[in-house]
Scaffold this motif. Structure first.
Motif, short mmCIF file in Angstrom:
data_model
loop_
_atom_site.label_atom_id
_atom_site.label_comp_id
_atom_site.label_asym_id
_atom_site.label_seq_id
_atom_site.Cartn_x
_atom_site.Cartn_y
_atom_site.Cartn_z
N GLU A 52 40.13 2.93 37.50
CA GLU A 52 39.90 2.30 38.81
C GLU A 52 39.66 0.79 38.71
OE1 GLU A 52 40.22 3.91 41.67
OE2 GLU A 52 40.63 5.81 40.64
N GLN A 53 39.67 0.27 37.48
CA GLN A 53 39.51 -1.17 37.24
C GLN A 53 38.20 -1.70 37.84
OE1 GLN A 53 43.03 -3.57 38.07
NE2 GLN A 53 44.37 -1.82 37.68
N LEU A 54 37.13 -0.93 37.65
CA LEU A 54 35.85 -1.35 38.20
C LEU A 54 35.25 -2.54 37.45
CD1 LEU A 54 34.14 2.05 39.15
CD2 LEU A 54 35.50 0.50 40.58
N ILE A 101 36.85 -5.13 36.94
CA ILE A 101 37.36 -6.26 37.73
C ILE A 101 36.88 -6.16 39.19
CG2 ILE A 101 39.45 -7.38 38.61
CD1 ILE A 101 40.85 -6.37 36.00
N LYS A 102 37.10 -4.98 39.79
CA LYS A 102 36.87 -4.84 41.24
C LYS A 102 35.39 -4.77 41.60
CE LYS A 102 41.31 -2.50 41.96
NZ LYS A 102 41.97 -1.20 42.26
N ALA A 103 34.56 -4.19 40.74
CA ALA A 103 33.14 -4.04 41.06
C ALA A 103 32.26 -5.03 40.32
CB ALA A 103 32.68 -2.62 40.74
N GLY A 107 33.47 -7.94 38.73
CA GLY A 107 33.90 -9.31 38.92
C GLY A 107 34.50 -10.02 37.72
N SER A 139 37.56 -11.14 35.25
CA SER A 139 38.90 -11.57 35.65
C SER A 139 40.01 -10.74 35.02
CB SER A 139 39.10 -13.05 35.30
OG SER A 139 38.90 -13.27 33.91
N SER A 140 39.70 -10.03 33.94
CA SER A 140 40.69 -9.20 33.26
C SER A 140 39.96 -8.24 32.34
CB SER A 140 41.65 -10.07 32.44
OG SER A 140 40.93 -10.71 31.38
N ASN A 180 25.40 -0.54 39.09
CA ASN A 180 26.05 0.01 40.28
C ASN A 180 25.01 0.36 41.34
OD1 ASN A 180 27.85 1.17 42.09
ND2 ASN A 180 27.87 3.15 41.03
#
Length: 337
Positions: free
Chosen positions: A210-212, A214-216, A218, A220-221, A320
């Motif tokens: 889910e690429q958390l 990055i998405k949660a 912050g 960059s990669s 989280n």
């Protein structure tokens, strides 16, 4: 210095070795009431210090200093309590004695009883190795501890967990600069390698899918996450301290003492405290199956899974908000019971 030190004198450990002039670092929040019945003990986790526990302490939380007296004792080996990095020769570095979770909780008990005169503890709680110590409190001092809430931890290091830690240890010690623990400069390559091994275990497959990162969180990669979060987590730590605590973890077992003689079911059955055992359902090295076994053998325990894809880090350190709210809510529920 925002913490205090209990001078322990000479501490004879389970294995017969001695920590001379031992020191237990701790921090407290709130005020011990006149009845001394508002006490919460909240041990630290692998590599963690008191500041890494503070995300669960605050106004309006279960661990509210306005109502509770919260003691955060810091594990032996964590760099603030007696550790390889701060013990004088000849017991410094890799010569630091092997310490068990039993040893840790024994000196924590001295803090609680000798320093504060406390006879009853409302709650012991902790994440990861803090959970291991929580189980020990329940098994070692059943008449003293009213409630326990270990989250994302276990009563005994499983064989699979042991193997995971062997990989972590091998990565760290393979650095030539490590020099058998007698390093002159920080074994940076080993610490970075250790962090990369750990990165595949701390969060779940679904977290990465889910690429958390990055998405949660912050970053960059993925590479930024591996370097900035994971390598950044371990590079400030002392390698011998990490290995000392790793040994403590691998040898964690609430029954490995004269009280229970290695009988894990007997030790679990002796935990009379009302217990919420809270595994993360996607934790890769403290799986919920282990917690189900523990709860099945405890007389007053509930299985309370954390339904999160944050893996082991569903339990901390406050990453989280949804998981934080769940854990805090369950602690409030347990304290009210």
């Amino acid at each position: 210095m925002d913490y205090e030190i209990l001078e322990l004198g000479n501490v004879v450990l389970q294995n017969g070795a001695t920590i001379r002039n031992g020191r237990l670092a701790y921090k407290t929040f709130g005020t011990l009431n006149a009845a001394k019945d508002n006490v919460i003990v909240y041990p630290t986790w692998y590599s963690g210090q008191h500041t890494d526990n503070e995300w669960l302490v605050g106004e309006g939380r279960a661990l509210d200093p306005a109502r509770q007296f919260i003691i955060i004792p810091k594990m032996l080996g964590n760099g603030l309590s007696s550790s390889p990095s701060n013990t004088p020769e000849p017991c410094n570095g890799p010569r630091f004695p092997k310490v068990t979770a039993y040893d840790n909780v024994r000196v924590q008990h001295r803090l609680v009883t000798e320093k504060f005169g406390i006879e009853r503890i409302r709650l012991v709680t902790g994440w990861s190795m803090g959970g291991l110590q929580t189980f020990h409190w329940g098994a070692m001092y059943p008449s003293m501890v009213e409630r326990i809430a270990p989250f994302c931890g276990s009563a005994k290091c499983s064989r699979h967990n042991f193997v995971f830690l062997e990989g972590v240890k091998a990565a760290l010690t393979a650095d030539a600069a490590f020099a058998g623990g007698w390093y002159k400069t920080k074994p940076e390559t080993g610490l970075r390698a250790m962090a990369r091994v750990y990165a595949g275990w701390g969060f779940s497959q679904a977290f990465y899918r889910e690429q958390l990162d990055i998405k949660a969180m912050g970053y960059s990669s993925l590479e930024d996450f591996l370097v900035s979060f994971w390598e950044g987590l371990f590079l400030p730590r002392d390698a011998n301290n990490l290995l000392a605590m790793l040994w403590t973890w691998q040898n964690g077992d609430i029954s490995a003492n004269e009280l229970y003689g290695g009988d894990l079911k007997k030790a679990l059955n002796a935990i009379t405290a009302k217990a919420y055992v809270m595994p993360g359902i996607t934790d890769l090295y403290f799986p919920p199956e282990d917690s189900e076994f523990e709860v099945a053998n405890m007389p007053n325990a509930s299985f309370v899974p954390i339904r999160s894809i944050w893996g082991h880090f569903a339990g901390g350190p406050g990453l989280n908000p949804e998981d934080v709210a769940f854990i805090d809510g369950k602690l409030k529920e347990l304290l009210a019971s």
